[in-house]
Design a protein around this motif. Structure first.
Motif, PDB file in Angstrom:
ATOM      1  N   UNK A  47       0.850  -1.196   0.000  1.00 44.30           N
ATOM      2  CA  UNK A  47       0.000   0.000   0.000  1.00 44.30           C
ATOM      3  C   UNK A  47       0.883   1.243   0.000  1.00 44.30           C
ATOM      4  N   UNK A  48       1.426   1.620  -1.146  1.00 36.97           N
ATOM      5  CA  UNK A  48       2.157   2.892  -1.214  1.00 36.97           C
ATOM      6  C   UNK A  48       1.196   4.066  -1.102  1.00 36.97           C
ATOM      7  N   UNK A  49       1.722   5.201  -0.707  1.00 38.25           N
ATOM      8  CA  UNK A  49       0.895   6.349  -0.359  1.00 38.25           C
ATOM      9  C   UNK A  49       1.032   7.453  -1.407  1.00 38.25           C
ATOM     10  N   UNK A  50      -0.117   7.948  -1.884  1.00 42.07           N
ATOM     11  CA  UNK A  50      -0.165   9.150  -2.715  1.00 42.07           C
ATOM     12  C   UNK A  50      -0.296  10.340  -1.765  1.00 42.07           C
ATOM     13  N   UNK A  51       0.766  11.109  -1.643  1.00 42.81           N
ATOM     14  CA  UNK A  51       0.822  12.157  -0.627  1.00 42.81           C
ATOM     15  C   UNK A  51       0.157  13.450  -1.111  1.00 42.81           C
ATOM     16  N   UNK A  52      -0.499  14.106  -0.155  1.00 40.38           N
ATOM     17  CA  UNK A  52      -1.166  15.387  -0.427  1.00 40.38           C
ATOM     18  C   UNK A  52      -2.045  15.288  -1.671  1.00 40.38           C
ATOM     19  N   UNK A  53      -2.898  14.254  -1.657  1.00 45.19           N
ATOM     20  CA  UNK A  53      -3.740  13.993  -2.826  1.00 45.19           C
ATOM     21  C   UNK A  53      -4.711  15.132  -3.099  1.00 45.19           C
ATOM     22  N   UNK A  54      -5.017  15.922  -2.074  1.00 47.09           N
ATOM     23  CA  UNK A  54      -5.952  17.037  -2.282  1.00 47.09           C
ATOM     24  C   UNK A  54      -5.368  18.136  -3.158  1.00 47.09           C
ATOM     25  N   UNK A  55      -4.048  18.140  -3.341  1.00 44.84           N
ATOM     26  CA  UNK A  55      -3.403  19.163  -4.163  1.00 44.84           C
ATOM     27  C   UNK A  55      -3.166  18.691  -5.592  1.00 44.84           C
ATOM     28  N   UNK A  56      -3.538  17.453  -5.906  1.00 46.51           N
ATOM     29  CA  UNK A  56      -3.224  16.863  -7.206  1.00 46.51           C
ATOM     30  C   UNK A  56      -4.462  16.812  -8.094  1.00 46.51           C
ATOM     31  N   UNK A  57      -4.257  17.037  -9.383  1.00 48.28           N
ATOM     32  CA  UNK A  57      -5.321  16.858 -10.354  1.00 48.28           C
ATOM     33  C   UNK A  57      -5.374  15.419 -10.830  1.00 48.28           C
TER      34      UNK A  57
END
Length: 308
Positions: free
Chosen positions: A184-194
């Motif tokens: 389970x790798x993590x997509x960090x700060x997903x709220x800032x990504x399109x």
């Protein structure tokens, strides 16, 4: 001519002696009785059974030998022992910890994938041309999850002792199959990504997982997890929390099903959703509303564009 003499009558066998003869495999009629009038007693049978087999009942003839079965092919080793890898040991320990420390409950819903599938079909080539990556389903669900986490902060929190830590960042773990199993790798700060940045990051992490190049930094500090069992054909499941997180969203395969639309039956692509959550922190009402929020965002992706 003179009549032939009547045949001699065999001595009576007492019931107890007959039962003992049956048990010991002795022919009771061949045992010499010592009882009154030559009656065969139980003791007589026991004495006969202890002597050589002259008085015992003849054994049944041995069956004719059957043809020997053909020798079976060797099947090799029946078991194989291997040392548990450190990653698997860590995963096992975390899963057991989650089961033992959290009050895990799962709630379900279903989502009509028509709008997302139509958008992908209409724009997939334009998306590849513009961003160099395919537009997948995961980016829609990851954006929907961020929107739902903002609306229900307790699903993006964790319990630490007697305190609740509400996380104001959105690091979304995405379960992918790697060379050493599910990670389970993590997509960090997903709220800032399109959408494009999310798809590119998921693709990058998937390559690292496949090549066994993920580090602890890639796997840590997640605040929520999405697991997509649908790519393996799963119809429904109850995902386990990724401790110490409070929630995990399970995605499943898309199947065409008959559904009622405006009073008519239509065939729509339907996916079942599952949200497992820590009931110590998240109420059932919040969990249901969280899934409804995701359902609405996926069924009308315009909500994701306008952040509603």
């Amino acid at each position: 001519s003179a009549p032939s003499p009547a045949p001699a009558q065999k001595p009576a066998v007492m019931p107890a002696a007959r039962a003992e003869a049956t048990r010991a495999g002795v022919d009771a009629g061949a045992v010499e009785g010592t009882g009154r009038g030559g009656r065969v007693l139980k003791e007589d049978v026991q004495k006969a059974a202890a002597q050589p087999a002259a008085a015992k009942a003849p054994s049944a003839p041995a069956p004719a030998p059957a043809s020997a079965p053909a020798p079976s092919k060797p099947v090799g080793e029946r078991e194989r022992r291997v040392k548990m890898r450190p990653l698997r040991k860590t995963i096992a320990a975390r899963l057991v910890e989650a089961q033992q420390t959290a009050a895990i409950l799962t709630t379900f819903n279903e989502v009509d994938m028509s709008a997302v599938m139509q958008a992908r079909s209409a724009l997939k080539q334009d998306f590849v041309d513009a961003h160099g990556v395919k537009l997948g389903f995961m980016s829609f669900f990851l954006k929907a999850a961020v929107s739902a986490l903002k609306a229900f902060p307790s699903v993006n929190a964790e319990i630490s002792g007697d305190e609740i830590i509400y996380k104001q960042y959105y690091n979304i773990g995405v379960a992918v199959g790697g060379g050493k199993g599910l990670v389970v790798p993590v997509v960090r700060d997903a709220d800032t990504l399109g959408f494009a940045a999310i798809e590119q990051e998921i693709g990058r992490l998937a390559v690292l997982a496949r090549d066994n190049k993920l580090t602890l930094a890639h796997l840590s500090d997640g605040s929520f997890t999405i697991s997509n069992g649908g790519i393996y054909g799963s119809m429904l499941s109850t995902p386990i929390l990724n401790s110490p997180q409070t929630g995990i969203l399970g995605l499943h395969n898309i199947v065409e099903r008959p559904v009622a639309i405006d009073g008519k039956v239509e065939i729509r692509p339907i996916m079942y959703l599952a949200l497992s959550y820590d009931h110590r922190l998240v109420d059932g009402r919040e969990a249901v509303q969280f899934l409804v929020h995701i359902k609405q965002a996926i069924e009308d992706p315009r909500r994701l564009l306008f952040e509603i």
